[in-house]
Design a protein around this motif. Structure first.
Motif, short mmCIF file in Angstrom:
data_model
loop_
_atom_site.label_atom_id
_atom_site.label_comp_id
_atom_site.label_asym_id
_atom_site.label_seq_id
_atom_site.Cartn_x
_atom_site.Cartn_y
_atom_site.Cartn_z
N ASP A 151 0.85 -1.19 0.00
CA ASP A 151 0.00 0.00 0.00
C ASP A 151 0.89 1.24 0.00
O ASP A 151 2.12 1.13 0.06
CB ASP A 151 -0.96 -0.02 1.20
CG ASP A 151 -0.24 0.00 2.55
OD1 ASP A 151 0.91 0.50 2.64
OD2 ASP A 151 -0.83 -0.49 3.53
N GLU A 205 1.53 3.32 2.19
CA GLU A 205 2.13 3.66 3.47
C GLU A 205 3.40 2.87 3.78
O GLU A 205 4.03 3.07 4.81
CB GLU A 205 1.11 3.42 4.61
CG GLU A 205 -0.18 4.22 4.44
CD GLU A 205 0.08 5.72 4.36
OE1 GLU A 205 0.85 6.24 5.19
OE2 GLU A 205 -0.46 6.36 3.43
N HIS A 206 3.77 1.92 2.90
CA HIS A 206 4.91 1.05 3.16
C HIS A 206 5.92 1.08 2.03
O HIS A 206 5.58 1.34 0.88
CB HIS A 206 4.45 -0.39 3.40
CG HIS A 206 3.72 -0.55 4.68
ND1 HIS A 206 2.37 -0.27 4.80
CD2 HIS A 206 4.15 -0.91 5.91
CE1 HIS A 206 2.00 -0.49 6.06
NE2 HIS A 206 3.06 -0.86 6.75
N GLU A 207 7.19 0.77 2.38
CA GLU A 207 8.29 0.68 1.43
C GLU A 207 8.99 -0.65 1.63
O GLU A 207 8.89 -1.27 2.69
CB GLU A 207 9.29 1.82 1.65
CG GLU A 207 8.68 3.20 1.41
CD GLU A 207 9.61 4.34 1.76
OE1 GLU A 207 9.43 5.40 1.16
OE2 GLU A 207 10.50 4.19 2.61
N ARG A 209 16.45 -0.94 4.77
CA ARG A 209 15.50 -0.31 3.84
C ARG A 209 16.25 -0.19 2.51
O ARG A 209 17.26 0.49 2.43
CB ARG A 209 15.11 1.07 4.35
CG ARG A 209 14.02 1.73 3.55
CD ARG A 209 13.60 3.05 4.19
NE ARG A 209 13.18 2.93 5.57
CZ ARG A 209 11.96 2.61 5.97
NH1 ARG A 209 11.02 2.40 5.09
NH2 ARG A 209 11.68 2.51 7.25
N LEU A 262 8.09 -2.08 5.38
CA LEU A 262 8.26 -1.20 6.52
C LEU A 262 7.48 0.09 6.30
O LEU A 262 7.37 0.55 5.16
CB LEU A 262 9.74 -0.84 6.72
CG LEU A 262 10.69 -1.95 7.14
CD1 LEU A 262 12.10 -1.37 7.33
CD2 LEU A 262 10.23 -2.62 8.42
N PRO A 263 6.96 0.70 7.37
CA PRO A 263 6.29 1.98 7.21
C PRO A 263 7.26 3.01 6.63
O PRO A 263 8.46 2.96 6.87
CB PRO A 263 5.89 2.37 8.63
CG PRO A 263 5.90 1.09 9.40
CD PRO A 263 6.94 0.22 8.75
N LYS A 264 6.72 3.95 5.86
CA LYS A 264 7.54 5.01 5.26
C LYS A 264 8.24 5.79 6.37
O LYS A 264 7.72 5.93 7.47
CB LYS A 264 6.68 5.97 4.44
CG LYS A 264 6.01 5.33 3.26
CD LYS A 264 5.23 6.34 2.44
CE LYS A 264 4.17 7.03 3.26
NZ LYS A 264 3.33 7.94 2.48
N PRO A 313 5.85 9.98 6.66
CA PRO A 313 4.49 9.60 6.27
C PRO A 313 3.85 10.53 5.23
O PRO A 313 3.05 10.07 4.42
CB PRO A 313 3.71 9.66 7.58
CG PRO A 313 4.74 9.48 8.65
CD PRO A 313 5.99 10.11 8.12
N ALA A 362 5.59 7.00 -1.13
CA ALA A 362 6.49 5.87 -0.91
C ALA A 362 7.53 5.82 -2.03
O ALA A 362 7.21 6.07 -3.19
CB ALA A 362 5.69 4.57 -0.88
#
Length: 158
Positions: free
Chosen positions: A74, A76-78, A92, A132-134, A137, A141
């Motif tokens: 989605d 919100e994630h990378e 990351r 992982l979450p960005k 935010p 992304a």
């Protein structure tokens, strides 16, 4: 050779030997297509597999896996990678490269934002992709897999 085997020309046999093979099966028939189930980009077919170093061929296939993984994330994630067999954490993925004949390199940062680089020999390659979450935010992304594929497609050496 059996009676059911097709007769192939020398050119067809050489082409079949140079083309990579892949297969994947999932327990969920509705699961998104995996990297093995998608057609190869033209860039990966320009040079026969037997003319690529283990590092170049591993690099190209990892790009496909990373891009496919990112397609399922989605906004919100990378993508990041966990270290197999280690409690070191995650990297990351911000860049990736190879050094012929046998090294793959991942560039990025760890969970704390510390600059991180992993140099891996192709015979020891284990990559666990993670979402992982960005970091920021509010920003879009970052999709390294898409950039890697673009570079691969535009490269004259491939």
């Amino acid at each position: 050779m059996t009676d059911n085997d097709p007769i192939r020309t020398t050119a067809e046999a050489a082409e079949a030997a140079a083309m990579p093979r892949a297969r994947a099966v999932h327990s969920d028939p509705e699961a998104p297509q995996s990297a093995e189930q998608k057609p190869l980009p033209k860039a990966l077919s320009r040079k026969p597999v037997d003319q690529k170093s283990p590092a170049e061929w591993a690099y190209e296939r990892l790009i496909l896996y990373i891009k496919n993984f990112e397609e399922q994330l989605d906004s919100e994630h990378e993508v990041a990678m966990g270290y197999a067999g280690s409690s070191t954490g995650a990297l990351r993925i911000e860049g990736m490269g190879f050094f012929d004949p046998d090294l793959i390199t991942f560039y990025g940062s760890d969970d704390a934002g510390t600059k991180t680089q992993l140099v891996q020999h192709v015979t020891q390659l284990n990559v666990m992709l993670r979402a992982l979450p960005k970091i920021v935010p509010e920003q879009a992304a970052r999709r390294i897999g898409f950039r890697l594929v673009d570079e691969l497609e535009s490269s004259e050496d491939t």
